[in-house]
Design an enzyme around this catalytic site. Structure first.
Site, PDB file in Angstrom:
ATOM      1  N   ASN A   7     -49.427   8.305  17.067  1.00  0.00           N
ATOM      2  CA  ASN A   7     -49.369   8.630  15.772  1.00  0.00           C
ATOM      3  C   ASN A   7     -47.821   8.894  15.626  1.00  0.00           C
ATOM      4  O   ASN A   7     -47.202   9.882  15.943  1.00  0.00           O
ATOM      5  CB  ASN A   7     -49.709   9.453  15.097  1.00  0.00           C
ATOM      6  CG  ASN A   7     -49.581   9.508  13.881  1.00  0.00           C
ATOM      7  OD1 ASN A   7     -48.268   9.089  13.465  1.00  0.00           O
ATOM      8  ND2 ASN A   7     -50.351  10.509  13.121  1.00  0.00           N
ATOM      9  N   ARG A  91     -50.440   4.097  14.506  1.00  0.00           N
ATOM     10  CA  ARG A  91     -50.545   4.614  12.461  1.00  0.00           C
ATOM     11  C   ARG A  91     -49.365   3.863  12.120  1.00  0.00           C
ATOM     12  O   ARG A  91     -48.169   4.373  12.838  1.00  0.00           O
ATOM     13  CB  ARG A  91     -50.846   5.842  12.756  1.00  0.00           C
ATOM     14  CG  ARG A  91     -51.174   6.077  11.417  1.00  0.00           C
ATOM     15  CD  ARG A  91     -50.753   8.281  10.601  1.00  0.00           C
ATOM     16  NE  ARG A  91     -50.835   8.114   9.327  1.00  0.00           N
ATOM     17  CZ  ARG A  91     -49.933   9.122   9.311  1.00  0.00           C
ATOM     18  NH1 ARG A  91     -49.911   9.325   9.930  1.00  0.00           N
ATOM     19  NH2 ARG A  91     -50.807   9.620   8.070  1.00  0.00           N
TER      20      ARG A  91
HETATM   21  C1  UVW Z   1     -49.079   9.878   4.677  1.00  0.00           C
HETATM   22  C2  UVW Z   1     -48.427  11.452   5.241  1.00  0.00           C
HETATM   23  O1  UVW Z   1     -47.897  12.010   3.876  1.00  0.00           O
HETATM   24  O2  UVW Z   1     -48.730  11.880   6.192  1.00  0.00           O
HETATM   25  P1  UVW Z   1     -48.974  13.238   6.585  1.00  0.00           P
HETATM   26  O3  UVW Z   1     -49.996  14.151   5.703  1.00  0.00           O
HETATM   27  O4  UVW Z   1     -48.942  13.054   8.389  1.00  0.00           O
HETATM   28  O5  UVW Z   1     -47.331  13.517   6.520  1.00  0.00           O
HETATM   29 MG    MG Z   2     -51.846  14.536   9.002  1.00  0.00          MG
END
Ligand code: UVW
Ligand code: MG
Ligand code: ADP
Length: 400
Positions: A7, A91
């Site tokens: 990720n 991801r």
């Molecule tokens: C899409 C998104 O906001 O991801 P995160 O909550 O990990 O920042």
């Molecule tokens: Mg998250």
């Protein structure tokens, strides 16, 4: 089969290594402050001690190299060779309208992800860097992309279109996409399984409340509406993001404060939300501490945050003509009993009856926090986006 899940954020990279036969996690870790002089790598192989290393990690390529070195480290590692890694799952936050499920990464997929840089400038470029870095370090290993947006591709047009000139949709694909789909999907499945009811028969509201947060109306197992929009800025008030505001504030503030596009973007994404209102922190733990100490700004930030979640719950109850199940998940949703209590105590109209004792239980297991009489069942479901990515990757590569 061993699968590495990645990720990648703009300056960070989180990873987990899975053994898919047992679905067991072998190692996990994160690299923070990529591009800075003192980057931090925190690594833990299961059954061994966590280790923190500070060094200069200038880009994602070096970060991946460090992670692979750590996985085969004689003392802290878990693999004897990096050849043991059979596949890598990434991801990817924005899949636009091109992807409604996970895919193997090929030249075409790369091109599509690149096309979406415009729509997710903070999220998709680092994902691409991660894919390229794996290519450079593990050239023959298949890679997959698992999209935050995929689960929300079932939304009907009345949910995903904005009431603006239609040409903006046809020409630029301006519409609601929604995010955290992997998590909303996972927790809705888990909740139905836990209740022993078919997901197809349930009206569910899933509340993914972490650093970023979004709510989804999951109708009969499909995303019907979700609070994030074309980008992850819309919807709830978040740690540093504003969430919903009057769009007219943007040009007005730009003119009054002489701000550029990038400055206003940064203001709304990084300097708003809990951080701006409390003046203390974007971290819910510190906000709750502030509230308990009597800090009025922390209290205002908390109240606004909670109220905005509750308004979305109300609107999704209307969207689905009622709901049977509500799920809290992610860092805040799983841990902040104080917030869950504030939300549920103000939703008695829907027949929600909080079991206060159950709400205070700290656990990493799925659990119910409403009484047996409660008309709506409220659950806390620990999310696991990495496991979904590992499973999807396994499905895509196992017969190759
Ligand atoms: C899409 C998104 O906001 O991801 P995160 O909550 O990990 O920042
Ligand atoms: Mg998250
Ligand atoms: N015990 C806790 N009480 C309240 N909030 C918590 C607690 N533990 C973690 N959090 C919140 O969870 C947030 C992180 O959530 P997480 O889902 O990991 O976010 P992300 O994946 O977006 O980085 C932190 O900002 C913190 O506010």
């Amino acid at each position: 089969m061993k699968i590495l899940v990645i990720n990648a954020g703009s300056s960070s990279l989180k990873y987990q290594l899975y053994n898919m036969e047992q679905e067991s996690m072998l190692a996990k870790g994160r690299v923070e402050r990529i591009g800075f002089e003192s980057s931090i790598l925190v690594h833990e192989s299961m059954g061994k001690q966590e280790i923190t290393e500070v060094s200069e990690i200038l880009d994602h390529n070096v970060a991946i190299k460090k992670v692979l070195d750590m996985l085969i480290h004689p003392e802290h590692g878990i693999l004897s060779s990096i050849d043991e890694i059979n596949a890598v799952g990434h991801r990817v936050v924005h899949g636009g309208e091109s992807f409604s499920s996970s895919v193997l990464v090929d030249a075409e997929v790369r091109q599509e992800i690149r096309k979406l840089f415009d729509l997710a400038p903070l999220h998709n470029p680092p994902a691409m860097m991660g894919i390229n870095a794996v290519d450079a370090n593990l050239p023959n290993v298949p890679q997959t992309a698992v999209f935050d947006t995929a689960f929300h591709q079932t939304m009907p047009p009345e949910s995903y279109l904005y009431p603006i000139p239609k040409v903006l949709y046809t020409k630029h694909k301006i519409r609601r996409y929604g995010f955290h789909g992997t998590s909303h999907y996972y927790v809705s499945q888990k909740a139905a399984e836990y209740l022993g009811k078919p997901l197809e028969d349930l009206k569910m509201i899933t509340c993914h409340i972490g650093n970023g947060g979004s709510l989804t109306a999951v109708l009969n197992g499909h995303s019907f509406d979700t609070s994030m929009g074309m980008t992850p800025l819309e919807g709830l008030m978040m740690g540093t993001r504003s969430g919903d505001i009057d769009p007219a504030i943007v040009p007005f503030t730009m003119a009054k404060e002489d701000l550029t596009m990038s400055e206003i973007n940064s203001m709304l994404n990084k300097h708003s939300g809990l951080l701006a209102i409390s003046g203390i922190s974007s971290d819910m733990r510190e906000i709750i501490e502030g509230v308990q100490k009597g800090d009025t700004n922390a209290k205002l930030a908390f109240d606004m945050y909670e109220y905005r979640i509750r308004k979305y719950i109300g609107s999704y109850a209307a969207a689905m003509n009622g709901f049977d199940v509500m799920v809290f998940t992610a860092g805040v949703g799983e841990n902040a009993s104080y917030l869950r209590k504030a939300i549920c105590s103000n939703l008695t109209y829907f027949g929600i009856e909080l079991d206060e004792q159950a709400n205070e239980v700290r656990s990493s297991e799925i659990r119910r926090i409403t009484t047996d009489q409660s008309k709506v069942t409220v659950l806390v479901v620990p999310t696991n986006e990495e496991l979904v990515i590992a499973r999807d990757t396994y499905e895509l590569v196992k017969n190759k």
